[in-house]
Design an enzyme around this catalytic site. Structure first.
Site, PDB file in Angstrom:
ATOM      1  N   GLY A 175       5.723  -7.134   1.263  1.00 30.00           N
ATOM      2  CA  GLY A 175       5.044  -6.988   2.547  1.00 30.00           C
ATOM      3  C   GLY A 175       5.987  -7.307   3.688  1.00 30.00           C
ATOM      4  O   GLY A 175       7.206  -7.289   3.523  1.00 30.00           O
TER       5      GLY A 175
ATOM      6  N   LYS B 140      -3.024  -8.774  -7.036  1.00 28.67           N
ATOM      7  CA  LYS B 140      -3.842  -8.433  -5.878  1.00 28.67           C
ATOM      8  C   LYS B 140      -3.239  -7.216  -5.191  1.00 28.67           C
ATOM      9  O   LYS B 140      -2.226  -7.321  -4.493  1.00 28.67           O
ATOM     10  CB  LYS B 140      -3.926  -9.581  -4.872  1.00 28.67           C
ATOM     11  CG  LYS B 140      -5.016  -9.315  -3.792  1.00 28.67           C
ATOM     12  CD  LYS B 140      -4.749 -10.002  -2.494  1.00 28.67           C
ATOM     13  CE  LYS B 140      -3.900  -9.201  -1.555  1.00 28.67           C
ATOM     14  NZ  LYS B 140      -4.556  -7.968  -1.008  1.00 28.67           N
ATOM     15  N   PRO B 141      -3.826  -6.046  -5.378  1.00 32.20           N
ATOM     16  CA  PRO B 141      -3.318  -4.877  -4.666  1.00 32.20           C
ATOM     17  C   PRO B 141      -3.640  -4.973  -3.187  1.00 32.20           C
ATOM     18  O   PRO B 141      -4.487  -5.775  -2.767  1.00 32.20           O
ATOM     19  CB  PRO B 141      -4.065  -3.713  -5.327  1.00 32.20           C
ATOM     20  CG  PRO B 141      -5.344  -4.315  -5.826  1.00 32.20           C
ATOM     21  CD  PRO B 141      -5.004  -5.738  -6.209  1.00 32.20           C
TER      22      PRO B 141
ATOM     23  N   TRP C 243       0.805  -1.216   0.000  1.00 31.86           N
ATOM     24  CA  TRP C 243       0.000   0.000   0.000  1.00 31.86           C
ATOM     25  C   TRP C 243       0.840   1.270   0.000  1.00 31.86           C
ATOM     26  O   TRP C 243       0.343   2.334  -0.342  1.00 31.86           O
ATOM     27  CB  TRP C 243      -0.919   0.028   1.221  1.00 31.86           C
ATOM     28  CG  TRP C 243      -0.219  -0.294   2.506  1.00 31.86           C
ATOM     29  CD1 TRP C 243      -0.164  -1.525   3.113  1.00 31.86           C
ATOM     30  CD2 TRP C 243       0.546   0.592   3.326  1.00 31.86           C
ATOM     31  NE1 TRP C 243       0.594  -1.447   4.264  1.00 31.86           N
ATOM     32  CE2 TRP C 243       1.039  -0.158   4.419  1.00 31.86           C
ATOM     33  CE3 TRP C 243       0.868   1.943   3.247  1.00 31.86           C
ATOM     34  CZ2 TRP C 243       1.835   0.389   5.418  1.00 31.86           C
ATOM     35  CZ3 TRP C 243       1.668   2.508   4.241  1.00 31.86           C
ATOM     36  CH2 TRP C 243       2.132   1.722   5.309  1.00 31.86           C
ATOM     37  N   ASN C 244       2.115   1.200   0.406  1.00 32.19           N
ATOM     38  CA  ASN C 244       2.882   2.439   0.575  1.00 32.19           C
ATOM     39  C   ASN C 244       3.284   3.068  -0.762  1.00 32.19           C
ATOM     40  O   ASN C 244       3.321   4.282  -0.895  1.00 32.19           O
ATOM     41  CB  ASN C 244       4.098   2.198   1.465  1.00 32.19           C
ATOM     42  CG  ASN C 244       5.018   1.114   0.939  1.00 32.19           C
ATOM     43  OD1 ASN C 244       4.585   0.208   0.233  1.00 32.19           O
ATOM     44  ND2 ASN C 244       6.288   1.184   1.287  1.00 32.19           N
TER      45      ASN C 244
ATOM     46  N   GLU D 197       9.929  -9.304  -1.310  1.00 26.05           N
ATOM     47  CA  GLU D 197      10.536  -8.037  -0.908  1.00 26.05           C
ATOM     48  C   GLU D 197       9.856  -7.637   0.389  1.00 26.05           C
ATOM     49  O   GLU D 197       8.674  -7.302   0.402  1.00 26.05           O
ATOM     50  CB  GLU D 197      10.361  -6.982  -1.999  1.00 26.05           C
ATOM     51  CG  GLU D 197      11.277  -5.776  -1.809  1.00 26.05           C
ATOM     52  CD  GLU D 197      10.668  -4.692  -0.952  1.00 26.05           C
ATOM     53  OE1 GLU D 197      10.949  -4.685   0.275  1.00 26.05           O
ATOM     54  OE2 GLU D 197       9.916  -3.874  -1.478  1.00 26.05           O
TER      55      GLU D 197
ATOM     56  N   CYS E 286      10.108   1.204   2.282  1.00 27.36           N
ATOM     57  CA  CYS E 286      10.862   0.001   2.639  1.00 27.36           C
ATOM     58  C   CYS E 286      12.356   0.250   2.632  1.00 27.36           C
ATOM     59  O   CYS E 286      13.091  -0.316   3.448  1.00 27.36           O
ATOM     60  CB  CYS E 286      10.502  -1.156   1.709  1.00 27.36           C
ATOM     61  SG  CYS E 286      10.834  -0.836  -0.035  1.00 27.36           S
TER      62      CYS E 286
END
Length: 511
Positions: free
Chosen positions: A223, A171-172, A147-148, A245, A279
């Site tokens: 995630g 899949k967002p 989401w970021n 990631e 991240c």
């Protein structure tokens, strides 16, 4: 893949509501796609992918560049969707889209060159054969996005997988479903002859688990490490290849001869941009003791001038995910309890810096910590908030040791007066990507691979490695003539085989 938001079931389907993270107001409703929906999307992708893979690389390039041009034309709409669902300032969303366009363009233009078949040398025992390697598309690639950065990050898998000849089911995040749906809608407009080639399924943890179990030919995930382990367990049941990631605890190393103004400016941007929800953002700084105090003063001065909020003059927006403020508080409180200092912010820092905004809530004012014990969560766990810890070290060797001691190894940065010495320090770091005299410099270079190790995950996106990550190499040999001594035939006399073995052995003892 945390299940959040408002969910309800009607007689026909379940839905969930996406919300503005700053206010909590509803944005739109989306279906919760279950295993049957996901299976149909994968089936459609597989059918469309056969035709897509059969196209010459130049045709796929033309289609993807058409999509890229449409994304550029619709940049305002896509950026508005990103800003609405994440809460980040519109300009930040626009920057994310600009980087995405660069990467998609690079993948489209370079896939044919990177993935074309190549001849390889055979060596003496197989001198009668020609040999080559070709890179074949995998088939259907599943992508679970974050989401970021709901466009830039997943497109590092989506765009490269499509360029390599695959279909994609995406899949967002359940926090940013509308952005994912918009990407797919624009793809259908730009590439109308391939319905189902790029499909979006929406939902939370259950939808992601269904995608992992759907029989896709590879799954690319972004995630947390904990969620990655759960998804990987599902993939392991069918031996589905997995690319992960999983974030980082990125460090900046500052030497005694570094440009402190440039370092401070980069540290503040890297730590506070996107409310610290990056991240590969800056979470730790190790500065040589001789410059530590001066660097801290510069960082505090710059960070103090920044204001979170929703207005046009806000430097960054809210924390997107509910509950993330609690993580920030826990990390800051634990550091202070352990003896750390807070020249900016502190126990009262989580909250609004603007009286016009609600007190507390999703807005977190900047926090600068110093002298944080290395075993504190603020130094060992991903904070994902607008905080930064700046510790003094005796020398560069200590900075390298502390940086490498983390279980994360995604990105890092080095600020040094000598570019050559900075590159030498970078080569000593475990991080998968390092910038010298900048932060996140690698993110803007599409030809560079991106990824980490340890709790940061494994595998690479972007660059030639990112294209090859979504292919299966196939080795091919073609017999050109019969060998003088056929070592793979029962008809060859033993004496002839023995002479061939002796000759080969003799050659290898002298090379």
């Amino acid at each position: 893949m945390t299940d959040t938001g408002t969910h309800r079931r009607t007689p026909s389907t379940a839905t969930f509501t996406s919300r503005d993270p700053a206010t909590g107001r509803p944005l739109a409703e989306y279906p919760v796609h279950g295993p049957e929906d996901v299976a149909r999307a994968v089936e459609r992708g597989r059918a469309a992918g056969v035709r897509w893979a059969a196209l010459p690389a130049a045709r796929r390039r033309a289609h993807l560049l058409s999509w890229k041009r449409l994304l550029a034309s619709e940049l305002d709409a896509v950026a508005a969707s990103v800003a609405a669902e994440t809460g980040k300032p519109l300009q930040d969303a626009e920057l994310e889209l600009l980087l995405t366009l660069e990467h998609l363009s690079w993948a489209a233009r370079n896939a044919g060159r990177v993935l074309r078949g190549r001849r390889v040398r055979t060596g003496l025992p197989a001198s009668n054969q020609s040999a080559s390697v070709v890179h074949r598309p995998l088939g259907v690639v599943g992508v679970i996005g974050p989401w970021n950065y709901p466009v830039y990050t997943p497109m590092g898998s989506i765009g490269y997988a499509l360029a390599a000849g695959n279909a994609v089911v995406f899949k967002p995040s359940e926090y940013t479903p509308g952005t994912g749906v918009l990407l797919a809608r624009l793809f259908e407009r730009a590439v109308p002859g391939f319905a189902g080639l790029f499909t979006v399924v929406t939902g939370a943890a259950g939808t992601g688990a269904a995608l992992a179990a759907s029989g896709v030919d590879k799954l690319a995930f972004t995630g947390s490490p904990g969620t990655a382990r759960k998804v990987m367990e599902v993939c392991a049941r069918s031996l589905t290849p997995f690319l992960a990631e999983c974030g980082g605890k990125d460090a900046v190393l500052v030497t005694a001869d570094a440009d402190l103004d440039a370092a401070a400016d980069a540290i503040v941007w890297g730590a506070l941009g996107n409310a610290g929800q990056t991240c590969a953002g800056v979470e730790r700084v190790y500065a040589v003791r001789a410059v530590h105090a001066r660097l801290c003063d510069r960082v505090v001065e710059r960070a103090r001038a920044l204001r979170p909020g929703t207005g046009p003059d806000a430097a960054y927006g809210p924390l997107t995910m509910p509950g993330q403020g609690d993580v920030v508080r826990r990390h800051v409180d634990a550091a202070l309890a352990a003896g750390a200092g807070a020249p900016l912010g502190g126990t009262d820092a989580p909250g609004s810096a603007d009286p016009a905004e609600p007190s507390g809530g999703p807005f977190v004012a900047p926090v600068v910590l110093v002298d944080v014990p290395e075993d504190c969560p603020a130094m060992t766990e991903e904070t994902f908030g607008p905080t930064v810890a700046i510790n003094a070290v005796a020398d560069v060797d200590e900075a390298v040791r502390r940086t490498n001691a983390s279980r994360y190894a995604l990105g890092a940065a080095v600020f040094c007066g000598s570019r050559r010495e900075g590159a030498a320090i970078a080569s000593r770091l475990r991080a998968g990507a390092v910038s010298v005299n900048s932060v996140l410099g690698f993110a803007a270079v599409p030809a560079l691979p991106f990824g980490g190790s340890g709790d940061s995950g494994f595998g690479r996106i972007h660059g030639a490695e990112g294209l090859r990550a979504f292919t299966a190499p196939q080795s091919v040999t073609v017999r050109r003539f019969a060998p003088p001594v056929d070592l793979t035939s029962f008809a060859t006399p033993s004496a002839a085989k023995a002479r061939a073995v002796a000759l080969t052995r003799w050659l290898h003892t002298r090379r």
